[in-house]
Design a protein around this motif. Structure first.
Motif, PDB file in Angstrom:
ATOM      1  N   VAL A  75      35.075  39.148  27.793  1.00 16.02           N
ATOM      2  CA  VAL A  75      35.842  39.209  29.038  1.00 16.02           C
ATOM      3  C   VAL A  75      35.917  37.830  29.688  1.00 16.02           C
ATOM      4  O   VAL A  75      36.993  37.321  30.000  1.00 16.02           O
ATOM      5  CB  VAL A  75      35.203  40.242  29.991  1.00 16.02           C
ATOM      6  N   VAL A  76      34.763  37.193  29.855  1.00 11.42           N
ATOM      7  CA  VAL A  76      34.744  35.892  30.532  1.00 11.42           C
ATOM      8  C   VAL A  76      35.429  34.828  29.679  1.00 11.42           C
ATOM      9  O   VAL A  76      36.213  34.015  30.175  1.00 11.42           O
ATOM     10  CB  VAL A  76      33.294  35.498  30.864  1.00 11.42           C
ATOM     11  N   GLY A  77      35.150  34.831  28.371  1.00 15.48           N
ATOM     12  CA  GLY A  77      35.735  33.819  27.496  1.00 15.48           C
ATOM     13  C   GLY A  77      37.246  33.892  27.453  1.00 15.48           C
ATOM     14  O   GLY A  77      37.925  32.868  27.541  1.00 15.48           O
TER      15      GLY A  77
ATOM     16  N   VAL B 157      28.963  41.380  36.995  1.00 12.09           N
ATOM     17  CA  VAL B 157      29.184  39.950  37.221  1.00 12.09           C
ATOM     18  C   VAL B 157      30.311  39.440  36.343  1.00 12.09           C
ATOM     19  O   VAL B 157      31.181  38.664  36.786  1.00 12.09           O
ATOM     20  CB  VAL B 157      27.876  39.177  36.965  1.00 12.09           C
ATOM     21  N   ALA B 158      30.346  39.880  35.065  1.00  7.90           N
ATOM     22  CA  ALA B 158      31.384  39.422  34.147  1.00  7.90           C
ATOM     23  C   ALA B 158      32.760  39.865  34.631  1.00  7.90           C
ATOM     24  O   ALA B 158      33.721  39.078  34.615  1.00  7.90           O
ATOM     25  CB  ALA B 158      31.113  39.953  32.740  1.00  7.90           C
ATOM     26  N   ALA B 159      32.872  41.115  35.088  1.00  6.03           N
ATOM     27  CA  ALA B 159      34.160  41.604  35.570  1.00  6.03           C
ATOM     28  C   ALA B 159      34.599  40.829  36.808  1.00  6.03           C
ATOM     29  O   ALA B 159      35.766  40.401  36.921  1.00  6.03           O
ATOM     30  CB  ALA B 159      34.059  43.095  35.880  1.00  6.03           C
ATOM     31  N   ALA B 160      33.653  40.588  37.733  1.00  2.00           N
ATOM     32  CA  ALA B 160      34.002  39.833  38.945  1.00  2.00           C
ATOM     33  C   ALA B 160      34.414  38.412  38.587  1.00  2.00           C
ATOM     34  O   ALA B 160      35.389  37.873  39.137  1.00  2.00           O
ATOM     35  CB  ALA B 160      32.811  39.830  39.906  1.00  2.00           C
ATOM     36  N   GLY B 161      33.704  37.797  37.631  1.00  2.00           N
ATOM     37  CA  GLY B 161      34.051  36.442  37.222  1.00  2.00           C
ATOM     38  C   GLY B 161      35.425  36.368  36.578  1.00  2.00           C
ATOM     39  O   GLY B 161      36.198  35.438  36.832  1.00  2.00           O
ATOM     40  N   HIS B 167      42.520  34.867  39.315  1.00  2.80           N
ATOM     41  CA  HIS B 167      43.156  34.610  40.604  1.00  2.80           C
ATOM     42  C   HIS B 167      43.359  33.150  40.889  1.00  2.80           C
ATOM     43  O   HIS B 167      43.944  32.800  41.897  1.00  2.80           O
ATOM     44  CB  HIS B 167      42.328  35.234  41.734  1.00  2.80           C
ATOM     45  N   TYR B 168      42.853  32.299  39.981  1.00  2.00           N
ATOM     46  CA  TYR B 168      42.917  30.865  40.244  1.00  2.00           C
ATOM     47  C   TYR B 168      44.359  30.376  40.249  1.00  2.00           C
ATOM     48  O   TYR B 168      45.136  30.705  39.367  1.00  2.00           O
ATOM     49  CB  TYR B 168      42.112  30.130  39.160  1.00  2.00           C
ATOM     50  N   ARG B 169      44.708  29.596  41.253  1.00  2.00           N
ATOM     51  CA  ARG B 169      46.021  28.952  41.277  1.00  2.00           C
ATOM     52  C   ARG B 169      45.836  27.452  41.360  1.00  2.00           C
ATOM     53  O   ARG B 169      44.889  26.979  41.992  1.00  2.00           O
ATOM     54  CB  ARG B 169      46.830  29.413  42.493  1.00  2.00           C
ATOM     55  N   ARG B 170      46.739  26.724  40.790  1.00  2.00           N
ATOM     56  CA  ARG B 170      46.626  25.275  40.791  1.00  2.00           C
ATOM     57  C   ARG B 170      46.745  24.722  42.218  1.00  2.00           C
ATOM     58  O   ARG B 170      47.596  25.144  43.003  1.00  2.00           O
ATOM     59  CB  ARG B 170      47.739  24.689  39.925  1.00  2.00           C
ATOM     60  N   GLY B 171      45.858  23.807  42.550  1.00  2.00           N
ATOM     61  CA  GLY B 171      45.878  23.194  43.870  1.00  2.00           C
ATOM     62  C   GLY B 171      45.226  24.017  44.937  1.00  2.00           C
ATOM     63  O   GLY B 171      45.220  23.647  46.105  1.00  2.00           O
ATOM     64  N   GLN B 172      44.644  25.153  44.531  1.00  2.00           N
ATOM     65  CA  GLN B 172      44.038  26.027  45.519  1.00  2.00           C
ATOM     66  C   GLN B 172      42.530  25.939  45.478  1.00  2.00           C
ATOM     67  O   GLN B 172      41.880  26.412  46.403  1.00  2.00           O
ATOM     68  CB  GLN B 172      44.482  27.460  45.242  1.00  2.00           C
TER      69      GLN B 172
END
Lengths: 101, 173
Positions: A75-77, B157-161, B167-172
């Motif tokens: 999942v993470v990878g 933790v893996a699911a949250a990560g 959700h990452y956006r460039r410049g954010q």
């Protein structure tokens, strides 16, 4: 038990070897990930056959934990691979040299 | 007499799938090879009375993990051909040497040694390792309950990560 545990372990060793060579040879991050899964499965096969030969159920319990860790790792990878692809538009690990000192 | 035949069939299937994973140019073919290997290993689990592990292998690996792989392959694009020219000049030779050494080692083991890597307990009751759900659950929820809870935390933790990465956006950042 006609087929001995050693034959299962020889098969597992061959699978692990193929996975390790693939991890070293391929450049596509997805294929490298599949090779890691291959190596994890080889180890699982070893645990199962050792537990069978020793009449110990803990081998199968250990395989469960390996499965869970492998699922979390995938999942993470894959999320990391997708994030890298969004930035760099590539899945080749040779392109990722930004951290080179 | 079914076990040797099934073992040979499934060993050939697993090895063919593994070689497909490494050798295929298209990542989709690699995923299909991995699917074959996972199914073959599940059959080998059944041969060794690990019924529950075999079922979980098919459901989790062949079902969930491989579907995730195929999703990401489709997302990234299958037609990106990988260049095979080597940027690390010694790696090919190193891999060849390493593979040759390991095969040599395995051959020496086969010829000179024997396959009894595990001290045999063959004459005891085989039912003790019959991996039914009840038999697995007993050590899992008594001796290993702490590890079990830790894996629950790990999965959360893996699911949250993964969600945070998606959700990452460039410049954010």
């Amino acid at each position: 038990m006609i087929v001995g545990a050693g034959l299962y372990m020889a098969l597992a060793a061959a699978l692990f070897l193929i996975g390790a060579l693939g991890l070293l040879l391929r450049r596509n991050a997805l294929v490298m990930f599949m090779c890691i899964e291959l190596m994890l499965n080889a180890v699982n096969l070893t645990l199962i056959s050792a537990g069978r030969a020793l009449n110990d159920l803990n081998g199968q319990v250990a395989v469960f934990f390996v499965l869970v860790v492998a699922a979390a790792e995938v999942v993470v990878g894959l999320a990391i691979i997708v994030a890298i692809f969004r930035r760099r538009a590539t899945a080749s690990v040779d392109e990722l040299s930004e951290l080179r000192g | 007499m079914a076990e040797p035949i099934l073992f040979i069939l499934m060993a050939v299937g697993a090895l063919a799938g593994a070689i497909t994973v490494v050798a295929a140019r298209n990542p989709v073919y690699s995923a299909m090879g991995l699917l074959g290997t996972l199914f073959s290993i599940a059959v080998l689990y059944v041969l060794q009375l690990a019924h529950l592990v075999a079922a979980v292998q098919v459901v989790v690996y062949a079902g969930a993990v491989l579907t995730l792989f195929l999703f990401v392959i489709m997302l990234i694009g299958v037609d990106k051909s990988e260049d095979w020219d080597e940027k690390l000049p010694y790696q090919r030779a190193f891999v060849g040497g390493l593979g040759g050494l390991i095969i040599l080692f395995a051959g020496a083991l086969t010829v000179f040694g024997n396959f009894d890597w595990v001290p045999a307990a063959a004459d005891t009751i085989p039912e003790a390792t019959n991996g039914t759900i009840q038999a697995i659950a007993e050590p899992l929820f008594t001796d290993w309950v702490l590890a079990f809870e830790a894996t629950a935390l790990l999965l959360t933790v893996a699911a949250a990560g993964a969600i945070a990465l998606a959700h990452y956006r460039r410049g954010q950042a």
